[in-house]
Scaffold this motif. Structure first.
Motif, PDB file in Angstrom:
ATOM      1  N   CYS A   1       0.820  -1.225   0.000  1.00  0.00           N
ATOM      2  CA  CYS A   1       0.000   0.000   0.000  1.00  0.00           C
ATOM      3  C   CYS A   1       0.853   1.274   0.000  1.00  0.00           C
TER       4      CYS A   1
ATOM      5  N   ILE B   1      -7.551  -6.717   3.938  1.00  0.00           N
ATOM      6  CA  ILE B   1      -8.609  -5.974   3.240  1.00  0.00           C
ATOM      7  C   ILE B   1      -7.988  -4.805   2.469  1.00  0.00           C
ATOM      8  N   HIS B   2      -7.076  -4.080   3.121  1.00  0.00           N
ATOM      9  CA  HIS B   2      -6.388  -2.973   2.450  1.00  0.00           C
ATOM     10  C   HIS B   2      -5.473  -3.480   1.336  1.00  0.00           C
TER      11      HIS B   2
ATOM     12  N   SER C   1      -7.602  -4.503  -1.644  1.00  0.00           N
ATOM     13  CA  SER C   1      -8.127  -3.281  -2.263  1.00  0.00           C
ATOM     14  C   SER C   1      -7.059  -2.584  -3.102  1.00  0.00           C
TER      15      SER C   1
ATOM     16  N   LYS D   1      -6.492  -2.404  -7.649  1.00  0.00           N
ATOM     17  CA  LYS D   1      -6.342  -1.146  -8.387  1.00  0.00           C
ATOM     18  C   LYS D   1      -5.150  -1.165  -9.339  1.00  0.00           C
TER      19      LYS D   1
END
Length: 314
Positions: A127, A219-220, A223, A227
């Protein structure tokens, strides 16, 4: 008041996995092989990471500690079981039982915490890739590790001291191959309400909070990966998490099998099998999961063995 006469229990009987004499040799051989394979695999990962400077990163720092903890985890129970089978005895002293409980809780907690720190490491790497070096600094890694050991020690010491104050008057048979909190509490003739409350509150929080942290991290991660525009980029991102996610599922799945089944479905046989999965099989499989799915670990092991072979060649 009338005094009650009772005999204080000074040792416990570990029934093991089977009471049938003809199965003891098979159980001994099976557990010896699993223990040696798990010990060799985990220690090889620790050695490979320590010798390869390319693996001196937060991810492999936590992995080497996880492998070391897994080696100690199986060593806390399996050698005693093998000794009992070899000597044809099933006894363990009260002090030995409390010591086993302390180390089992300590090392299970460390597995739990290390899997959580590894999930956070993967979350930052995927992330926030540009800030990874600064966010996962060496100081933070050592701080997270030290904090994990501190909390794990506090938790295991709490339960061990609470268990040490209890009296055991008559029953001394534990239907497992190691000393565990719940079956030991069932043998006590003292009031165990405080012990049970601490297991429910403190133990529940120590398992639930790290699990939720891992869940939120993934979850992050999912996600962020979704993308990514290219399929190759998505595959590469997921591959860095595959080994860790497999170990997480295995670890929490076996914990669920041992401790979170409804009481109505409890049986000694099912709990014994689940405890073997949790205490022996999972720590044995972890190094294989990382070796099979991680090219850098494979490369480090090949490099280590080739270096050893070249040093022995004339």
């Amino acid at each position: 008041m009338e005094k009650r006469n009772y005999t204080t229990v000074t040792e416990f009987i570990l029934l093991g996995l089977s009471s049938q004499p003809e199965k003891q040799e098979l159980i001994f051989a099976l557990f010896l092989v699993m223990y040696l394979i798990g010990a060799a695999g985990n220690l090889l990962i620790v050695l490979a990471i320590s010798l390869d400077s390319h693996l001196h990163t937060p991810m492999y720092f936590f992995l080497s500690n996880l492998s070391l903890v897994d080696f100690c985890f199986t060593s806390a129970t399996v050698p005693k079981m093998l000794l009992n089978i070899h000597t044809q005895t099933k006894s363990i002293s009260r002090e030995g039982c409390l010591t086993q409980i302390y180390f089992c809780i300590l090392l299970a907690n460390m597995d739990n915490f290390l899997l959580t720190t590894m999930a956070y490491d993967r979350y930052v790497a995927i992330c926030y890739p540009l800030q990874y070096t600064t966010m996962m600094s060496l100081q933070l890694c050592f701080l997270m590790l030290a904090g994990s050991w501190l909390i794990a020690n506090f938790h295991s010491l709490l339960h061990t001291l609470l268990m040490a104050r209890l009296d055991f008057c008559a029953k001394n048979v534990i239907p497992y191959f190691f000393c565990d909190l719940v079956p030991l509490l069932q043998l006590s003739c003292s009031d165990t309400q405080i012990n049970q409350l601490m297991i429910l509150l403190v133990g529940g929080l120590i398992v639930l909070i790290p699990f939720l942290c891992i869940l939120v991290s993934y979850i992050h991660i999912v996600s962020a990966v979704l993308k990514v525009p290219s399929a190759r980029g998505k595959q590469k991102a997921f591959s860095t998490c595959g080994s860790h996610l497999t170990v997480v599922i295995l670890f929490y799945g076996t914990i669920t099998g041992v401790y979170l089944n409804p009481s109505s479905s409890h049986s000694t046989e099912k709990e014994s099998v689940a405890s073997v999965m949790y205490m022996v099989v999972t720590p044995m499989l972890n190094p294989f999961i990382y070796c099979l799915r991680n090219n850098e670990i494979k490369r480090a092991l090949k490099k280590m063995f080739s270096r050893q072979n070249s040093s022995h060649s004339p």
